[in-house]
Design a protein around this motif. Structure first.
Motif, PDB file in Angstrom:
ATOM      1  N   GLY A  26       0.807  -1.220   0.000  1.00 10.33           N
ATOM      2  CA  GLY A  26       0.000   0.000   0.000  1.00 10.33           C
ATOM      3  C   GLY A  26       0.832   1.258   0.000  1.00 10.33           C
ATOM      4  O   GLY A  26       0.734   2.090  -0.904  1.00 10.33           O
ATOM      5  N   LYS A  27       1.669   1.418   1.017  1.00  8.43           N
ATOM      6  CA  LYS A  27       2.587   2.546   1.123  1.00  8.43           C
ATOM      7  C   LYS A  27       3.771   2.088   1.945  1.00  8.43           C
ATOM      8  O   LYS A  27       3.605   1.626   3.074  1.00  8.43           O
ATOM      9  CB  LYS A  27       1.895   3.738   1.789  1.00  8.43           C
ATOM     10  N   ASP A  28       4.962   2.170   1.391  1.00 10.68           N
ATOM     11  CA  ASP A  28       6.117   1.577   2.069  1.00 10.68           C
ATOM     12  C   ASP A  28       6.546   2.398   3.281  1.00 10.68           C
ATOM     13  O   ASP A  28       6.226   3.583   3.410  1.00 10.68           O
ATOM     14  CB  ASP A  28       7.292   1.387   1.107  1.00 10.68           C
ATOM     15  N   GLY A  29       7.292   1.730   4.159  1.00  5.10           N
ATOM     16  CA  GLY A  29       7.687   2.340   5.416  1.00  5.10           C
ATOM     17  C   GLY A  29       8.598   3.532   5.252  1.00  5.10           C
ATOM     18  O   GLY A  29       8.542   4.481   6.052  1.00  5.10           O
ATOM     19  N   ILE A  30       9.432   3.529   4.244  1.00  2.00           N
ATOM     20  CA  ILE A  30      10.371   4.630   4.069  1.00  2.00           C
ATOM     21  C   ILE A  30       9.619   5.906   3.666  1.00  2.00           C
ATOM     22  O   ILE A  30       9.959   7.010   4.090  1.00  2.00           O
ATOM     23  CB  ILE A  30      11.466   4.271   3.036  1.00  2.00           C
ATOM     24  N   THR A  31       8.550   5.764   2.865  1.00  2.00           N
ATOM     25  CA  THR A  31       7.728   6.915   2.503  1.00  2.00           C
ATOM     26  C   THR A  31       6.954   7.412   3.715  1.00  2.00           C
ATOM     27  O   THR A  31       6.846   8.630   3.946  1.00  2.00           O
ATOM     28  CB  THR A  31       6.749   6.546   1.373  1.00  2.00           C
ATOM     29  N   LEU A  32       6.425   6.492   4.509  1.00  2.00           N
ATOM     30  CA  LEU A  32       5.730   6.874   5.736  1.00  2.00           C
ATOM     31  C   LEU A  32       6.663   7.621   6.683  1.00  2.00           C
ATOM     32  O   LEU A  32       6.276   8.622   7.293  1.00  2.00           O
ATOM     33  CB  LEU A  32       5.174   5.628   6.432  1.00  2.00           C
ATOM     34  N   CYS A  33       7.894   7.122   6.805  1.00  3.62           N
ATOM     35  CA  CYS A  33       8.872   7.762   7.682  1.00  3.62           C
ATOM     36  C   CYS A  33       9.132   9.190   7.239  1.00  3.62           C
ATOM     37  O   CYS A  33       9.154  10.118   8.060  1.00  3.62           O
ATOM     38  CB  CYS A  33      10.164   6.951   7.691  1.00  3.62           C
ATOM     39  N   ARG A  34       9.296   9.390   5.962  1.00  2.00           N
ATOM     40  CA  ARG A  34       9.528  10.738   5.430  1.00  2.00           C
ATOM     41  C   ARG A  34       8.336  11.646   5.728  1.00  2.00           C
ATOM     42  O   ARG A  34       8.506  12.791   6.147  1.00  2.00           O
ATOM     43  CB  ARG A  34       9.753  10.668   3.919  1.00  2.00           C
TER      44      ARG A  34
END
Length: 240
Positions: free
Chosen positions: A56-64
Protein backbone atom coordinates in the motif's frame (compact mmCIF):
# COMPACT_ATOMS: atom_id res chain seq x y z
CA UNK A 1 3.53 4.06 26.14
CA UNK A 2 1.32 4.09 23.06
CA UNK A 3 3.14 2.17 20.34
CA UNK A 4 2.16 1.76 16.68
CA UNK A 5 3.70 -1.15 14.75
CA UNK A 6 3.24 -1.37 10.98
CA UNK A 7 4.35 -4.86 9.93
CA UNK A 8 2.77 -7.15 7.33
CA UNK A 9 4.33 -10.36 8.67
CA UNK A 10 1.80 -11.64 11.19
CA UNK A 11 4.28 -14.04 12.80
CA UNK A 12 6.59 -11.11 13.57
CA UNK A 13 3.65 -9.22 15.07
CA UNK A 14 2.74 -12.17 17.29
CA UNK A 15 6.32 -12.44 18.52
CA UNK A 16 6.55 -8.70 19.23
CA UNK A 17 3.22 -8.70 21.05
CA UNK A 18 4.57 -11.21 23.57
CA UNK A 19 7.57 -9.05 24.39
CA UNK A 20 5.78 -5.72 24.26
CA UNK A 21 3.11 -7.02 26.65
CA UNK A 22 5.82 -7.79 29.19
CA UNK A 23 7.01 -4.19 28.87
CA UNK A 24 3.39 -3.04 29.36
CA UNK A 25 3.36 -1.17 26.05
CA UNK A 26 -0.08 -0.28 24.69
CA UNK A 27 0.55 -1.63 21.20
CA UNK A 28 -1.53 -1.32 18.04
CA UNK A 29 -0.59 -3.44 15.01
CA UNK A 30 -1.47 -2.59 11.41
CA UNK A 31 -0.45 -4.58 8.38
CA UNK A 32 -0.20 -2.16 5.47
CA UNK A 33 1.04 1.34 4.84
CA UNK A 34 -2.33 2.94 4.22
CA UNK A 35 -3.68 1.65 7.54
CA UNK A 36 -0.56 2.99 9.23
CA UNK A 37 -1.02 6.38 7.60
CA UNK A 38 -4.63 6.52 8.82
CA UNK A 39 -3.67 5.49 12.36
CA UNK A 40 -0.98 8.19 12.49
CA UNK A 41 -3.44 10.83 11.28
CA UNK A 42 -6.12 9.84 13.78
CA UNK A 43 -4.14 9.99 17.02
CA UNK A 44 -0.77 10.69 18.60
CA UNK A 45 1.76 7.95 19.28
CA UNK A 46 4.72 7.78 21.64
CA UNK A 47 6.68 5.52 19.28
CA UNK A 48 6.25 4.17 15.75
CA UNK A 49 7.87 1.06 14.27
CA UNK A 50 7.68 0.68 10.49
CA UNK A 51 8.51 -2.24 8.24
CA UNK A 52 10.28 -0.94 5.16
CA UNK A 53 8.42 -3.14 2.63
CA UNK A 54 4.80 -2.51 3.57
CA UNK A 55 2.02 -3.04 1.00
CA UNK A 56 0.00 0.00 0.00
CA UNK A 57 2.59 2.55 1.12
CA UNK A 58 6.12 1.58 2.07
CA UNK A 59 7.69 2.34 5.42
CA UNK A 60 10.37 4.63 4.07
CA UNK A 61 7.73 6.92 2.50
CA UNK A 62 5.73 6.87 5.74
CA UNK A 63 8.87 7.76 7.68
CA UNK A 64 9.53 10.74 5.43
CA UNK A 65 5.92 11.93 5.80
CA UNK A 66 6.01 11.54 9.59
CA UNK A 67 9.20 13.55 9.91
CA UNK A 68 7.74 16.45 7.93
CA UNK A 69 5.11 16.98 10.63
CA UNK A 70 6.03 15.16 13.84
CA UNK A 71 8.92 14.56 16.22
CA UNK A 72 7.67 11.07 17.08
CA UNK A 73 10.47 8.48 17.44
CA UNK A 74 10.61 6.07 14.49
CA UNK A 75 12.49 2.79 14.03
CA UNK A 76 12.60 1.03 10.66
CA UNK A 77 12.49 -2.77 10.40
CA UNK A 78 13.85 -4.27 7.20
CA UNK A 79 15.60 -7.18 5.59
CA UNK A 80 17.67 -4.72 3.55
CA UNK A 81 21.08 -4.61 5.17
CA UNK A 82 23.13 -2.63 2.66
CA UNK A 83 24.84 0.50 3.96
CA UNK A 84 23.10 2.73 1.43
CA UNK A 85 19.73 1.49 2.68
CA UNK A 86 20.60 2.32 6.28
CA UNK A 87 21.80 5.76 5.22
CA UNK A 88 18.61 6.39 3.22
CA UNK A 89 16.46 5.48 6.22
CA UNK A 90 18.39 7.80 8.51
CA UNK A 91 18.39 10.63 5.98
CA UNK A 92 14.61 10.46 5.75
CA UNK A 93 14.27 10.81 9.51
CA UNK A 94 14.37 7.36 11.11
CA UNK A 95 15.95 7.35 14.56
CA UNK A 96 17.32 3.83 14.20
CA UNK A 97 17.36 0.89 11.82
CA UNK A 98 16.93 -2.77 12.81
CA UNK A 99 17.73 -5.50 10.29
CA UNK A 100 15.71 -8.71 10.08
CA UNK A 101 16.00 -11.26 11.53
CA UNK A 102 16.32 -9.49 14.86
CA UNK A 103 16.01 -10.16 18.57
CA UNK A 104 12.93 -8.58 20.17
CA UNK A 105 15.07 -7.75 23.20
CA UNK A 106 17.53 -5.85 20.99
CA UNK A 107 14.63 -3.94 19.43
CA UNK A 108 13.31 -3.00 22.87
CA UNK A 109 16.80 -1.92 23.96
CA UNK A 110 17.10 0.29 20.88
CA UNK A 111 13.65 1.75 21.52
CA UNK A 112 14.60 2.63 25.09
CA UNK A 113 17.85 4.22 23.92
CA UNK A 114 15.97 6.34 21.37
CA UNK A 115 13.47 7.44 24.03
CA UNK A 116 16.28 8.43 26.40
CA UNK A 117 17.82 10.58 23.70
CA UNK A 118 14.50 12.23 22.89
CA UNK A 119 13.77 13.00 26.53
CA UNK A 120 17.25 14.40 27.06
CA UNK A 121 17.04 16.46 23.87
CA UNK A 122 13.55 17.84 24.50
CA UNK A 123 13.81 18.59 28.20
CA UNK A 124 11.39 15.82 29.12
CA UNK A 125 8.77 16.55 26.47
CA UNK A 126 6.59 13.67 25.40
CA UNK A 127 7.94 12.17 22.15
CA UNK A 128 4.50 12.04 20.60
CA UNK A 129 4.29 15.84 20.56
CA UNK A 130 4.55 17.64 17.26
CA UNK A 131 7.82 19.27 16.36
CA UNK A 132 6.38 22.73 17.10
CA UNK A 133 5.19 21.58 20.54
CA UNK A 134 8.57 20.14 21.42
CA UNK A 135 10.49 23.22 20.34
CA UNK A 136 8.17 25.64 22.13
CA UNK A 137 8.34 23.89 25.49
CA UNK A 138 9.15 26.28 28.33
CA UNK A 139 12.42 25.83 30.17
CA UNK A 140 13.86 27.66 33.14
CA UNK A 141 16.96 28.61 31.15
CA UNK A 142 16.19 31.51 28.80
CA UNK A 143 19.70 31.75 27.39
CA UNK A 144 20.00 32.95 23.82
CA UNK A 145 23.04 31.93 21.78
CA UNK A 146 24.11 34.19 18.94
CA UNK A 147 26.20 33.62 15.85
CA UNK A 148 26.78 36.05 13.00
CA UNK A 149 23.78 34.64 11.13
CA UNK A 150 22.16 32.23 13.59
CA UNK A 151 20.26 32.89 16.81
CA UNK A 152 19.29 29.97 19.07
CA UNK A 153 16.70 30.49 21.80
CA UNK A 154 17.16 27.65 24.29
CA UNK A 155 14.01 28.32 26.30
CA UNK A 156 11.79 28.31 23.21
CA UNK A 157 13.90 25.63 21.48
CA UNK A 158 13.81 27.68 18.31
CA UNK A 159 16.44 28.98 15.93
CA UNK A 160 16.57 31.65 13.25
CA UNK A 161 18.87 32.18 10.28
CA UNK A 162 19.22 35.79 9.16
CA UNK A 163 16.03 36.54 11.12
CA UNK A 164 14.00 33.74 9.51
CA UNK A 165 12.87 30.78 11.62
CA UNK A 166 14.58 27.49 10.76
CA UNK A 167 11.65 25.12 10.41
CA UNK A 168 11.35 21.34 10.85
CA UNK A 169 14.44 20.91 13.04
CA UNK A 170 14.38 17.51 14.71
CA UNK A 171 15.46 17.31 18.38
CA UNK A 172 18.90 15.99 17.45
CA UNK A 173 19.39 18.62 14.74
CA UNK A 174 18.52 21.32 17.27
CA UNK A 175 21.02 19.91 19.78
CA UNK A 176 23.73 19.77 17.11
CA UNK A 177 23.04 23.34 16.04
CA UNK A 178 23.12 24.50 19.66
CA UNK A 179 26.48 22.85 20.22
CA UNK A 180 27.98 24.40 17.08
CA UNK A 181 26.67 27.89 17.89
CA UNK A 182 27.92 27.63 21.48
CA UNK A 183 31.43 26.71 20.28
CA UNK A 184 31.70 28.21 16.76
CA UNK A 185 35.48 27.90 16.46
CA UNK A 186 35.74 24.35 17.74
CA UNK A 187 36.11 21.30 15.50
CA UNK A 188 34.12 18.32 16.77
CA UNK A 189 35.02 14.76 15.87
CA UNK A 190 32.27 12.23 15.17
CA UNK A 191 33.08 10.50 18.45
CA UNK A 192 32.70 13.76 20.38
CA UNK A 193 29.37 14.50 18.71
CA UNK A 194 28.09 10.99 19.44
CA UNK A 195 29.10 11.35 23.09
CA UNK A 196 27.66 14.87 23.47
CA UNK A 197 24.41 14.50 21.55
CA UNK A 198 23.55 10.79 21.53
CA UNK A 199 25.18 9.68 24.77
CA UNK A 200 27.22 6.66 25.78
CA UNK A 201 24.26 4.27 25.51
CA UNK A 202 23.73 4.86 21.80
CA UNK A 203 23.70 1.54 19.93
CA UNK A 204 24.11 2.94 16.44
CA UNK A 205 27.16 3.88 14.40
CA UNK A 206 29.24 6.95 13.61
CA UNK A 207 27.64 7.30 10.17
CA UNK A 208 24.55 8.54 12.03
CA UNK A 209 26.47 11.77 12.72
CA UNK A 210 27.18 12.27 9.01
CA UNK A 211 23.53 11.78 8.13
CA UNK A 212 22.28 14.27 10.75
CA UNK A 213 24.97 16.80 9.79
CA UNK A 214 23.90 16.54 6.15
CA UNK A 215 20.26 17.17 7.06
CA UNK A 216 21.15 20.09 9.34
CA UNK A 217 23.49 21.57 6.76
CA UNK A 218 20.71 21.54 4.17
CA UNK A 219 18.54 23.58 6.53
CA UNK A 220 21.09 26.24 7.52
CA UNK A 221 23.52 26.43 4.60
CA UNK A 222 23.62 27.13 0.91
CA UNK A 223 26.29 26.29 -1.67
CA UNK A 224 27.42 29.92 -1.50
CA UNK A 225 27.45 30.02 2.32
CA UNK A 226 28.26 26.59 3.83
CA UNK A 227 27.96 27.43 7.52
CA UNK A 228 28.65 23.91 8.76
CA UNK A 229 31.87 22.76 7.17
CA UNK A 230 33.77 19.50 7.08
CA UNK A 231 37.30 19.52 8.43
CA UNK A 232 38.70 16.62 6.47
CA UNK A 233 40.14 13.84 8.58
CA UNK A 234 38.87 15.43 11.79
CA UNK A 235 35.17 16.28 11.93
CA UNK A 236 32.85 19.29 11.66
CA UNK A 237 32.67 22.90 12.76
CA UNK A 238 30.50 26.00 12.38
CA UNK A 239 32.15 28.51 10.09
CA UNK A 240 32.71 31.96 11.54
Amino acid sequence: MKLLVAEDDHSVCEMLQLFFSKEQYETTFVHDGLAAEQAIAQQGWDFIILDWMLPGKDGITLCRDIRRKLATPVILLTARDQEQDRILGLELGADDYVTKPFSPMELIARMKAVLRRYRAGSGGAEPGSSADDVFSEERPDDEVLKHKKILVNLSARSATLNGTTITNLTPKEFELLTLFVRYPKRVFTREQLLESIWGFDYLGEERTVDVHIKRLRNKVSSPEHPLIVTVWGVGYKLEE
